[in-house]
Write a protein that holds these residues in place. Structure first.
Motif, PDB file in Angstrom:
ATOM      1  N   HIS A 116      -3.004  -2.779  -3.171  1.00  0.00           N
ATOM      2  CA  HIS A 116      -4.252  -2.181  -2.694  1.00  0.00           C
ATOM      3  C   HIS A 116      -4.129  -0.666  -2.707  1.00  0.00           C
ATOM      4  CE1 HIS A 116      -4.645  -6.265  -1.395  1.00  0.00           C
ATOM      5  NE2 HIS A 116      -5.885  -6.065  -0.977  1.00  0.00           N
ATOM      6  N   ILE A 117      -5.023  -0.036  -3.430  1.00  0.00           N
ATOM      7  CA  ILE A 117      -5.032   1.421  -3.470  1.00  0.00           C
ATOM      8  C   ILE A 117      -5.964   1.882  -2.347  1.00  0.00           C
ATOM      9  CG2 ILE A 117      -5.524   3.461  -4.882  1.00  0.00           C
ATOM     10  CD1 ILE A 117      -3.398   1.673  -6.131  1.00  0.00           C
ATOM     11  N   VAL A 118      -5.354   2.363  -1.276  1.00  0.00           N
ATOM     12  CA  VAL A 118      -6.135   2.863  -0.137  1.00  0.00           C
ATOM     13  C   VAL A 118      -6.077   4.377  -0.214  1.00  0.00           C
ATOM     14  CG1 VAL A 118      -6.278   2.925   2.376  1.00  0.00           C
ATOM     15  CG2 VAL A 118      -5.423   0.862   1.249  1.00  0.00           C
ATOM     16  N   ARG A 119      -7.212   5.033  -0.372  1.00  0.00           N
ATOM     17  CA  ARG A 119      -7.204   6.491  -0.512  1.00  0.00           C
ATOM     18  C   ARG A 119      -8.601   7.042  -0.219  1.00  0.00           C
ATOM     19  NH1 ARG A 119      -6.694   6.424  -7.123  1.00  0.00           N
ATOM     20  NH2 ARG A 119      -8.638   5.330  -7.461  1.00  0.00           N
ATOM     21  N   GLY A 120      -8.685   8.361  -0.200  1.00  0.00           N
ATOM     22  CA  GLY A 120      -9.951   9.017   0.118  1.00  0.00           C
ATOM     23  C   GLY A 120     -11.005   8.759  -0.952  1.00  0.00           C
ATOM     24  N   ALA A 157       0.160   9.192 -14.101  1.00  0.00           N
ATOM     25  CA  ALA A 157       1.354   8.978 -13.276  1.00  0.00           C
ATOM     26  C   ALA A 157       1.082   7.908 -12.213  1.00  0.00           C
ATOM     27  CB  ALA A 157       1.767  10.288 -12.622  1.00  0.00           C
ATOM     28  N   HIS A 158      -0.066   8.014 -11.549  1.00  0.00           N
ATOM     29  CA  HIS A 158      -0.297   7.073 -10.440  1.00  0.00           C
ATOM     30  C   HIS A 158      -0.446   5.657 -10.972  1.00  0.00           C
ATOM     31  CE1 HIS A 158      -4.535   5.984 -10.819  1.00  0.00           C
ATOM     32  NE2 HIS A 158      -4.413   5.284  -9.724  1.00  0.00           N
ATOM     33  N   CYS A 159      -0.997   5.547 -12.194  1.00  0.00           N
ATOM     34  CA  CYS A 159      -1.205   4.223 -12.755  1.00  0.00           C
ATOM     35  C   CYS A 159       0.143   3.553 -13.082  1.00  0.00           C
ATOM     36  CB  CYS A 159      -2.139   4.409 -13.938  1.00  0.00           C
ATOM     37  SG  CYS A 159      -2.003   3.256 -15.228  1.00  0.00           S
ATOM     38  N   THR A 168       0.854  -1.200   0.000  1.00  0.00           N
ATOM     39  CA  THR A 168       0.000   0.000   0.000  1.00  0.00           C
ATOM     40  C   THR A 168       0.883   1.241   0.000  1.00  0.00           C
ATOM     41  OG1 THR A 168      -0.044   0.114   2.404  1.00  0.00           O
ATOM     42  CG2 THR A 168      -1.785  -1.173   1.347  1.00  0.00           C
ATOM     43  N   ARG A 169       0.258   2.350  -0.269  1.00  0.00           N
ATOM     44  CA  ARG A 169       1.039   3.584  -0.273  1.00  0.00           C
ATOM     45  C   ARG A 169       0.206   4.756   0.205  1.00  0.00           C
ATOM     46  NH1 ARG A 169      -2.524   5.677  -3.171  1.00  0.00           N
ATOM     47  NH2 ARG A 169      -2.755   5.413  -5.389  1.00  0.00           N
ATOM     48  N   PHE A 170       0.913   5.807   0.622  1.00  0.00           N
ATOM     49  CA  PHE A 170       0.293   7.092   0.874  1.00  0.00           C
ATOM     50  C   PHE A 170       0.922   7.999  -0.170  1.00  0.00           C
ATOM     51  CE2 PHE A 170       0.226  11.107   3.617  1.00  0.00           C
ATOM     52  CZ  PHE A 170      -1.103  11.362   3.345  1.00  0.00           C
ATOM     53  N   ALA A 171       0.072   8.720  -0.915  1.00  0.00           N
ATOM     54  CA  ALA A 171       0.584   9.420  -2.091  1.00  0.00           C
ATOM     55  C   ALA A 171       0.135  10.884  -2.107  1.00  0.00           C
ATOM     56  CB  ALA A 171       0.107   8.701  -3.353  1.00  0.00           C
ATOM     57  N   PRO A 172       0.600  11.655  -1.135  1.00  0.00           N
ATOM     58  CA  PRO A 172       0.119  13.043  -1.059  1.00  0.00           C
ATOM     59  C   PRO A 172       0.808  13.972  -2.051  1.00  0.00           C
ATOM     60  CG  PRO A 172       1.761  12.658   0.628  1.00  0.00           C
ATOM     61  CD  PRO A 172       1.578  11.337  -0.092  1.00  0.00           C
ATOM     62  N   SER A 173       0.153  15.090  -2.305  1.00  0.00           N
ATOM     63  CA  SER A 173       0.826  16.197  -2.980  1.00  0.00           C
ATOM     64  C   SER A 173       1.606  16.944  -1.903  1.00  0.00           C
ATOM     65  CB  SER A 173      -0.196  17.140  -3.587  1.00  0.00           C
ATOM     66  OG  SER A 173      -0.934  16.455  -4.554  1.00  0.00           O
ATOM     67  N   PRO A 174       2.752  17.500  -2.260  1.00  0.00           N
ATOM     68  CA  PRO A 174       3.595  18.113  -1.224  1.00  0.00           C
ATOM     69  C   PRO A 174       3.124  19.492  -0.800  1.00  0.00           C
ATOM     70  CG  PRO A 174       4.669  18.242  -3.338  1.00  0.00           C
ATOM     71  CD  PRO A 174       3.380  17.531  -3.575  1.00  0.00           C
ATOM     72  N   ILE A 185       5.528  10.831  -3.380  1.00  0.00           N
ATOM     73  CA  ILE A 185       5.160  12.248  -3.460  1.00  0.00           C
ATOM     74  C   ILE A 185       4.617  12.543  -4.854  1.00  0.00           C
ATOM     75  CG2 ILE A 185       6.028  14.611  -3.274  1.00  0.00           C
ATOM     76  CD1 ILE A 185       5.998  13.052  -0.604  1.00  0.00           C
ATOM     77  N   GLU A 186       3.387  12.991  -4.899  1.00  0.00           N
ATOM     78  CA  GLU A 186       2.733  13.238  -6.185  1.00  0.00           C
ATOM     79  C   GLU A 186       2.749  14.737  -6.483  1.00  0.00           C
ATOM     80  OE1 GLU A 186      -0.861  10.841  -6.531  1.00  0.00           O
ATOM     81  OE2 GLU A 186       0.530   9.164  -6.771  1.00  0.00           O
ATOM     82  N   ASP A 187       3.806  15.143  -7.141  1.00  0.00           N
ATOM     83  CA  ASP A 187       4.010  16.580  -7.347  1.00  0.00           C
ATOM     84  C   ASP A 187       3.926  16.953  -8.815  1.00  0.00           C
ATOM     85  OD1 ASP A 187       6.306  15.240  -8.038  1.00  0.00           O
ATOM     86  OD2 ASP A 187       7.672  16.747  -7.252  1.00  0.00           O
ATOM     87  N   THR A 239      -0.428  13.700 -16.105  1.00  0.00           N
ATOM     88  CA  THR A 239      -1.508  14.031 -15.185  1.00  0.00           C
ATOM     89  C   THR A 239      -1.448  13.036 -14.027  1.00  0.00           C
ATOM     90  OG1 THR A 239      -2.917  12.556 -16.446  1.00  0.00           O
ATOM     91  CG2 THR A 239      -3.046  14.915 -16.966  1.00  0.00           C
ATOM     92  N   TYR A 240      -2.130  13.378 -12.954  1.00  0.00           N
ATOM     93  CA  TYR A 240      -2.164  12.465 -11.805  1.00  0.00           C
ATOM     94  C   TYR A 240      -2.623  11.074 -12.232  1.00  0.00           C
ATOM     95  CZ  TYR A 240      -4.665   9.871  -8.273  1.00  0.00           C
ATOM     96  OH  TYR A 240      -5.160   8.855  -7.522  1.00  0.00           O
ATOM     97  N   HIS A 241      -3.687  11.033 -13.056  1.00  0.00           N
ATOM     98  CA  HIS A 241      -4.262   9.736 -13.431  1.00  0.00           C
ATOM     99  C   HIS A 241      -3.207   8.811 -14.039  1.00  0.00           C
ATOM    100  CE1 HIS A 241      -8.180  11.357 -12.668  1.00  0.00           C
ATOM    101  NE2 HIS A 241      -8.109  12.247 -13.634  1.00  0.00           N
ATOM    102  N   GLU A 272     -12.955  10.603  -2.422  1.00  0.00           N
ATOM    103  CA  GLU A 272     -13.156  11.615  -3.471  1.00  0.00           C
ATOM    104  C   GLU A 272     -12.607  11.093  -4.808  1.00  0.00           C
ATOM    105  OE1 GLU A 272     -11.102  11.864  -0.925  1.00  0.00           O
ATOM    106  OE2 GLU A 272      -9.224  12.883  -1.429  1.00  0.00           O
ATOM    107  N   TRP A 273     -11.862   9.995  -4.782  1.00  0.00           N
ATOM    108  CA  TRP A 273     -11.288   9.440  -6.007  1.00  0.00           C
ATOM    109  C   TRP A 273     -12.169   8.382  -6.660  1.00  0.00           C
ATOM    110  CZ3 TRP A 273      -7.900  12.289  -8.178  1.00  0.00           C
ATOM    111  CH2 TRP A 273      -7.090  13.114  -7.381  1.00  0.00           C
ATOM    112  N   ILE A 274     -13.279   8.023  -5.997  1.00  0.00           N
ATOM    113  CA  ILE A 274     -14.111   6.953  -6.560  1.00  0.00           C
ATOM    114  C   ILE A 274     -14.560   7.279  -7.981  1.00  0.00           C
ATOM    115  CG2 ILE A 274     -16.421   5.928  -6.415  1.00  0.00           C
ATOM    116  CD1 ILE A 274     -15.980   5.268  -3.666  1.00  0.00           C
TER     117      ILE A 274
HETATM  118  N1  GLU Z   1      -2.090  12.521  -5.016  1.00  0.00           N
HETATM  119  C1  GLU Z   1      -3.420  12.110  -4.735  1.00  0.00           C
HETATM  120  C2  GLU Z   1      -3.944  12.981  -3.598  1.00  0.00           C
HETATM  121  O1  GLU Z   1      -3.195  13.777  -3.087  1.00  0.00           O
HETATM  122  C3  GLU Z   1      -3.409  10.666  -4.314  1.00  0.00           C
HETATM  123  C4  GLU Z   1      -4.591   9.876  -4.692  1.00  0.00           C
HETATM  124  C5  GLU Z   1      -4.280   8.394  -4.574  1.00  0.00           C
HETATM  125  O2  GLU Z   1      -3.925   7.980  -3.468  1.00  0.00           O
HETATM  126  O3  GLU Z   1      -4.344   7.675  -5.566  1.00  0.00           O
HETATM  127  O4  GLU Z   1      -5.065  12.910  -3.199  1.00  0.00           O
END
Ligand code: GLU
Length: 555
Positions: A248-252, A236-238, A37-43, A73-75, A232-234, A254-256
């Protein structure tokens, strides 16, 4: 169309192929069932409680399955970036005990074999996969300008499905010659997915938290690379989740809504689609003017100070408490587990994604305080002392000076009523320490010399005068209490509470009243932890001084 030629035209400098990267990032060697799993925030530097919660859930999921949890880090969106933002996120997570197994570990450094873990350092990788999509006929350059796109949006006003797709996707069917001419003219281009989606089709995802969700399939020719070649985020994350082998993509949640896009992207790239767990936002009860609950809403960055993790750091909630509380929000069976295993480490809790609430857990500060009181009551005095010192250093320098001047004294103070079967559960956060323990320190000690209603000034003076005559710091606890009992009768009180209750008229009060006055004289408080231990720690000299002050005030 000669796709190979087009790919070479668009990406002349990209010579590595996806296969090269597959070889560079081989599957992980992990036990069966291990989850990555990962945590993938914007900085942005700002760690929201929801972000911490998601990171905690992702990290527990990995840890409970002996997997790997990493920080990426998703920048790709430079507009949202703040200086020092990466460090802020790493420090924020670390403060709550979340130290990823791999990923970005500082503004500039990585740990682990699947990096770089910062998207802006992976441009070549994305372009290699993008080039491959062009070769496969699954991506194409789009020369539409902002004006073209807004004209399209205007024309689509009455269309049921809006966006860049089908007949609206004007660049989708450009010929190689047209593309060559546009490139030769130096026209900027984005790279778009050639969606294979069908408006009539539905996709079903089986989300760990939300269960089965049916959604229309993606039909949009979404942008994969922006005009500057940044994905784009879409996209890059893929690519990242594939190469980093996230299971497992665990995230908020709002991405559904983006999942149909993501699934199409994973498939177009020939990747295995990962499993999804979309976390519902943390909610808060809304109250009307009279304080009655009138609904619930999302915890809001703007309205709720407790939405920011700095709130917890400032107030001095131990990381353990916040973690423990977040686990009560995450898994409804956590509290039962805790009752059955009061001393177990959090890591031993069998965390289960499927036990998460799909509608959003309700945040409750009073509950956090209760949880924290329990957590703190289990800490050793040494740990409390160290943690309070660390907190005070940042947030209360006066308190820091007092404690640091004699940490042995402070540790003994924190040891009072700690340990044993029934430790006191008074403290929820370190900002309460100063007031709670004030009477141990001359500069903080205050006594307003106010008496309980049933005790006269004369008696209050007499009790302390008599007690001062017999008090010895050398007494053990039994002798100490025997001394207090012995004071009672000559002063008109009874050492026997039962006797007092049977015949209250016959006495001025009972031994509890007498020790209550001694407590007030020594501490200025009606309630304290173990008075014997407090007097012993204050020492005969200081106690004597306070008794003298008391006697003088009562006269
Ligand atoms: N960079 C996205 C965000 O900050 C991550 C979404 C994801 O975890 O796929 O919300």
């Amino acid at each position: 169309m000669d796709n190979l030629r087009l790919a070479q035209l668009l990406f002349p400098d990209i010579d590595k192929t996806p296969a090269d990267y597959e070889a560079l990032y081989p599957p992980r060697e992990l036990p069966d069932g291990a989850r990555v799993t990962r945590f993938a925030p914007s900085p942005t530097g700002f760690l929201h409680l929801g972000g911490l919660f998601a990171a905690m859930v992702a990290s527990r999921t990995a840890q409970a399955s002996k997997g790997v949890f990493y920080l990426r880090i998703e920048d790709t969106d430079k507009k949202r970036e703040v200086a020092g933002g990466i460090g802020g996120i790493i420090a924020g997570l670390a403060q709550f005990g979340i130290v990823p197994d791999e990923g970005r570990v500082s503004e500039t450094e990585d740990k682990g074999d699947y990096g770089p873990y910062r998207q802006s350092e992976r441009k070549q990788i994305y372009q290699s996969f993008a080039k491959h999509l062009v070769e496969e006929g699954l991506a194409y350059p789009c020369f539409c300008t902002e004006e073209d796109l807004s004209a399209m949006r205007e024309a689509q006003e009455n269309e049921p499905v809006k966006g860049y797709y089908g007949k609206w996707a004007t660049c989708r069917n450009l010929t190689l010659e047209e593309i060559e001419a546009a490139l030769a003219a130096g026209k900027p281009w984005t790279l778009r997915l050639r969606s294979q989606g069908d408006c009539e089709k539905k996709i079903i995802i089986d989300d760990f938290i939300r269960g089965k969700i049916e959604m229309p399939a993606n039909v949009q020719d979404i942008v994969l690379l922006k005009q500057d070649g940044i994905p784009t985020y879409h996209f890059a994350h893929c690519v990242d989740d594939h190469l980093m082998h996230s299971t497992h993509i665990v995230r908020g949640d709002e991405w559904i809504a983006s999942v149909p896009i993501h699934i199409e992207l994973f498939k177009a790239c020939g990747f295995k689609v990962p499993k999804y767990a979309h976390i519902a936002p943390i909610m808060k009860e809304e109250r009307d003017e009279s304080g009655n609950v009138c609904g619930k809403r999302k915890l809001s960055k703007r309205k709720d100070p407790e939405a920011s993790v700095t709130y917890y750091a400032q107030a001095g909630y131990p990381a353990e408490s916040v973690n423990e509380y977040l686990l009560t929000l995450a898994n409804s069976n956590f509290e039962d587990w805790r009752r059955a295993n009061p001393a177990a480490a959090l890591e031993q809790f069998p965390f289960n994604l499927k036990k998460m609430s799909a509608s959003g857990a309700l945040f409750d500060l009073a509950k956090l305080n209760d949880v924290s009181k329990n957590v703190i009551s289990r800490f050793s005095a040494e740990k409390v002392c160290a943690d309070v010192l660390a907190w005070a250093k940042g947030y209360d320098s006066a308190l820091y000076e007092l404690l640091a001047a004699d940490t042995d004294f402070a540790t003994k103070m924190f040891a009072i009523d700690r340990g044993g079967k029934k430790p006191r559960k008074d403290l929820a956060k370190w900002e309460e320490v100063k007031d709670y323990y004030a009477y141990f320190y001359r500069p903080l000690y205050q006594n307003d010399f106010a008496l309980p209603e049933n005790i006269s000034k004369e008696d209050a003076a007499a009790i302390v005068r008599a007690y001062k005559g017999v008090y010895s710091a050398a007494d053990d606890k039994d002798a100490w209490f025997a001394n207090i009992k012995d004071l009672c009768e000559p002063l008109g009180f009874t050492p026997n509470v039962k006797e007092y209750k049977q015949n209250p008229e016959a006495f001025k009060g009972h031994v509890g009243d007498v020790s209550g006055i001694i407590r007030l004289a020594a501490t200025g408080r009606r309630n304290t932890p173990d008075l014997y231990a407090i007097l012993a720690l204050l020492g005969e000299e200081e106690v004597g001084r306070r008794f003298d002050e008391w006697i003088e005030k009562m006269n």
